[in-house]
Design an enzyme around this catalytic site. Structure first.
Site, mmCIF file in Angstrom:
data_model
loop_
_atom_site.group_PDB
_atom_site.id
_atom_site.type_symbol
_atom_site.label_atom_id
_atom_site.label_comp_id
_atom_site.label_asym_id
_atom_site.label_seq_id
_atom_site.Cartn_x
_atom_site.Cartn_y
_atom_site.Cartn_z
ATOM 1 N N TYR A 61 1.412 29.250 23.425
ATOM 2 C CA TYR A 61 1.350 29.105 21.962
ATOM 3 C C TYR A 61 2.247 27.961 21.542
ATOM 4 O O TYR A 61 3.415 27.926 21.913
ATOM 5 C CB TYR A 61 1.795 30.399 21.269
ATOM 6 C CG TYR A 61 0.674 30.950 20.430
ATOM 7 C CD1 TYR A 61 0.196 30.197 19.350
ATOM 8 C CD2 TYR A 61 0.059 32.154 20.722
ATOM 9 C CE1 TYR A 61 -0.866 30.662 18.591
ATOM 10 C CE2 TYR A 61 -1.003 32.616 19.977
ATOM 11 C CZ TYR A 61 -1.460 31.873 18.901
ATOM 12 O OH TYR A 61 -2.510 32.319 18.166
ATOM 13 N N GLU A 63 2.140 26.393 18.068
ATOM 14 C CA GLU A 63 1.904 26.020 16.652
ATOM 15 C C GLU A 63 2.960 25.013 16.221
ATOM 16 O O GLU A 63 4.148 25.195 16.485
ATOM 17 C CB GLU A 63 1.974 27.263 15.769
ATOM 18 C CG GLU A 63 0.710 28.099 15.833
ATOM 19 C CD GLU A 63 0.789 29.328 14.925
ATOM 20 O OE1 GLU A 63 1.905 29.751 14.602
ATOM 21 O OE2 GLU A 63 -0.268 29.847 14.575
ATOM 22 N N ASP A 207 -16.226 8.525 10.610
ATOM 23 C CA ASP A 207 -16.473 9.606 11.567
ATOM 24 C C ASP A 207 -17.107 8.952 12.792
ATOM 25 O O ASP A 207 -18.303 8.688 12.841
ATOM 26 C CB ASP A 207 -17.406 10.665 10.965
ATOM 27 C CG ASP A 207 -17.626 11.824 11.932
ATOM 28 O OD1 ASP A 207 -17.270 11.696 13.118
ATOM 29 O OD2 ASP A 207 -18.184 12.859 11.492
ATOM 30 N N THR A 233 -14.937 13.125 18.129
ATOM 31 C CA THR A 233 -14.960 14.112 19.208
ATOM 32 C C THR A 233 -14.490 13.398 20.472
ATOM 33 O O THR A 233 -14.638 12.173 20.601
ATOM 34 C CB THR A 233 -16.379 14.634 19.466
ATOM 35 O OG1 THR A 233 -17.225 13.516 19.720
ATOM 36 C CG2 THR A 233 -16.927 15.409 18.283
ATOM 37 N N LYS A 236 -18.023 13.049 23.832
ATOM 38 C CA LYS A 236 -19.298 12.329 23.846
ATOM 39 C C LYS A 236 -19.148 11.119 24.781
ATOM 40 O O LYS A 236 -18.758 11.312 25.925
ATOM 41 C CB LYS A 236 -19.722 12.014 22.412
ATOM 42 C CG LYS A 236 -19.972 13.334 21.633
ATOM 43 C CD LYS A 236 -20.439 13.183 20.214
ATOM 44 C CE LYS A 236 -20.584 14.564 19.568
ATOM 45 N NZ LYS A 236 -20.938 14.509 18.144
ATOM 46 N N ARG A 242 -14.200 18.838 25.674
ATOM 47 C CA ARG A 242 -14.759 19.168 24.362
ATOM 48 C C ARG A 242 -13.617 19.327 23.371
ATOM 49 O O ARG A 242 -12.697 20.113 23.593
ATOM 50 C CB ARG A 242 -15.563 20.471 24.465
ATOM 51 C CG ARG A 242 -16.267 20.902 23.200
ATOM 52 C CD ARG A 242 -17.367 21.900 23.511
ATOM 53 N NE ARG A 242 -18.391 21.274 24.336
ATOM 54 C CZ ARG A 242 -19.360 20.486 23.868
ATOM 55 N NH1 ARG A 242 -19.485 20.262 22.576
ATOM 56 N NH2 ARG A 242 -20.218 19.918 24.691
HETATM 57 C C1 LIG Z 1 -20.848 15.492 17.120
HETATM 58 C C2 LIG Z 1 -20.406 15.115 15.749
HETATM 59 C C3 LIG Z 1 -19.532 15.920 15.005
HETATM 60 C C4 LIG Z 1 -19.145 17.324 15.388
HETATM 61 O O1 LIG Z 1 -18.533 17.542 16.544
HETATM 62 P P1 LIG Z 1 -18.386 19.039 17.119
HETATM 63 O O2 LIG Z 1 -17.387 18.892 18.194
HETATM 64 O O3 LIG Z 1 -19.735 19.472 17.554
HETATM 65 O O4 LIG Z 1 -17.874 19.909 15.998
HETATM 66 C C5 LIG Z 1 -19.096 15.431 13.784
HETATM 67 N N1 LIG Z 1 -19.514 14.253 13.299
HETATM 68 C C6 LIG Z 1 -20.382 13.480 13.956
HETATM 69 C C7 LIG Z 1 -20.820 12.179 13.370
HETATM 70 C C8 LIG Z 1 -20.864 13.890 15.194
HETATM 71 O O5 LIG Z 1 -21.757 13.121 15.836
#
Ligand SMILES: *Cc1c(COP(=O)(O)O)cnc(C)c1O
Length: 421
Positions: A61, A63, A207, A233, A236, A242
């Protein structure tokens, strides 16, 4: 390292204790190895990252943040998180990094938390054109608690219509403008988005979930110099565990850290934070930079191959790791194409195209990505072969077993996890 041995992924004990789950883990590995993984948001992370994920860091933990925790015993995990933060700042040339978001969506929730209040207006690419659920979908917190306005792509070029972005920004005075999407194959003009945000006094949020790995590998321009905040993320193209991550300008550092914890999350997944640090080290290597370049070359070869088979690449092609294909010219829906490819051991997803006349669950298109097959070591000749497999699968109503055999043969020559795994 003293005399300790690593108490890591212990396959024998799992197999003895829980053969039911153990057999499913093997089955999934066989599934992934036996077919083509073309989901644009997936990749095969390294054994080193998997080892960090399967570690006793999961028990701790922690936090809070390094040096400022709510629990004792955090001195070791503190060191790992500091290393990860420093690696992220260096790799992306960023003022500040937060490695704690559990996922891309969690990172995005924190961005809303840092910069907006419920009811505020947020301008993002519309969902139907490639935006993400967390950018204002009515089924997401972002659509339920905020006032989303969607910008579009130009119907002719299928590129972001920046005049439309500016018009909507002036009209609606959004608190935040979002750049980045899930199904946009082209580069985004971050400098222009910054100018538009400045014209209306909005926060610019990028994003970068999909393409940040290409930025890390220096294969495409970075949003970091232009954006107030960049969320993404780590699983990817970036090829880490993840999870999520946020970079921001120094003046937003405190707001972002407070929004991740305690506003939106509890204890961080320290095994994930450690694994993110491992991935960031991998991303700084020449090998990874070559990988990022190959990902784009492969996506472009895939795009050309599928175009030659009569499918239409949206926007005419790709600058990134993904290709969006309009299947209208071959007379097959995205839904049927996905099913036929599935039967041929080719995993991809149906996807709406801009201004799609079909409902999203049917869709006129498919989305394919090159990150996983590139990690397997495939190159342009294999992309040509894959394009032919996809075309055969999509266009025929039967005979998918035969295609699957061919696919299997190709995958065997480029195994995912060729080590002992
Ligand atoms: C994949 C993705 C997310 C979300 O990611 P998760 O890990 O599945 O919650 C957010 N924004 C964009 C543009 C994405 O391609």
């Amino acid at each position: 390292m003293g005399n300790s041995t690593f108490w890591g992924p212990d396959w024998d004990s799992l197999q003895n204790q829980d053969p039911e789950i153990a057999s499913l883990l093997l089955k999934e590995l066989e599934r992934a190895r036996g077919g083509l993984q073309l989901i644009a948001s997936e990749n095969f992370t390294s054994p080193a990252v998997l080892a960090a994920l399967g570690s006793t860091f999961s028990n701790k933990y922690a936090e809070g943040y390094p040096g400022k925790r709510y629990y004792g015993g955090c001195s070791v995990v503190d060191e790992a998180e500091v290393i990860g933060i420093e690696r992220a700042k260096k790799l992306f040339d960023a003022d500040h990094a937060n490695l704690q978001p559990h996922s891309g969506a969690s990172a995005n929730i924190a961005v809303y938390g840092a910069f907006t209040k419920p009811g505020d207006t947020v301008l993002a690419m519309s969902l139907a054109q490639g935006g993400h659920l967390t950018h204002g979908s009515p089924v997401s917190f972002s659509g339920k608690w905020f006032n989303p306005i969607g910008y579009s792509v130009d119907p002719k070029t299928e590129l972001i219509d920046y005049d439309n972005v500016r018009d909507l920004a002036k009209q609606h005075k959004p608190k935040m403008i979002v750049a980045g999407a899930t199904a946009y194959p082209r580069l985004v003009d971050f400098k222009l988005m910054r100018e538009i945000a400045d014209e209306v006094g909005a926060i610019l949020w990028v994003d970068a979930a999909h393409f940040i790995g290409l930025v890390a590998g220096k294969a495409i321009p970075s949003p970091v110099p232009h954006a107030d905040v960049v969320s993404f993320t780590t699983h990817k193209v970036l090829r880490g565990p993840r999870g999520g991550m946020i970079l921001c300008k120094a003046q937003h550092a405190q707001a972002i850290d407070k929004a991740v914890f305690p506003m939106m999350q509890g204890g961080p997944l320290m095994h994930g934070v450690a694994a993110k640090a491992v991935a960031l080290k991998e991303c700084a290597t020449p090998e990874y930079q070559q990988y990022a370049k190959n990902v784009i070359t492969n996506a472009q070869a895939l795009s050309e191959g599928l175009k030659a088979e009569g499918m239409r690449p949206v926007s005419g092609g790709t600058d990134t790791h993904l290709v969006l294909l309009d299947l209208t010219p071959v007379g097959v829906t995205g839904k049927d194409a996905e099913k036929r490819c599935d039967a041929s051991q080719i995993t991809l997803n149906k996807n709406p195209i801009p201004n799609d006349p079909l409902p999203p669950m049917t869709a006129s298109g498919i989305r394919v990505g090159s990150p996983s097959v590139t990690t397997q070591g495939m190159g342009v000749p294999e992309m040509k072969q894959i394009a032919s497999f996809i075309a055969q699968a999509v266009k025929s109503e039967s005979g998918h077993d035969k295609i699957a055999d061919e696919v299997n043969k190709l995958c065997k020559a480029f195994p995912a996890y060729p080590q002992k795994y």
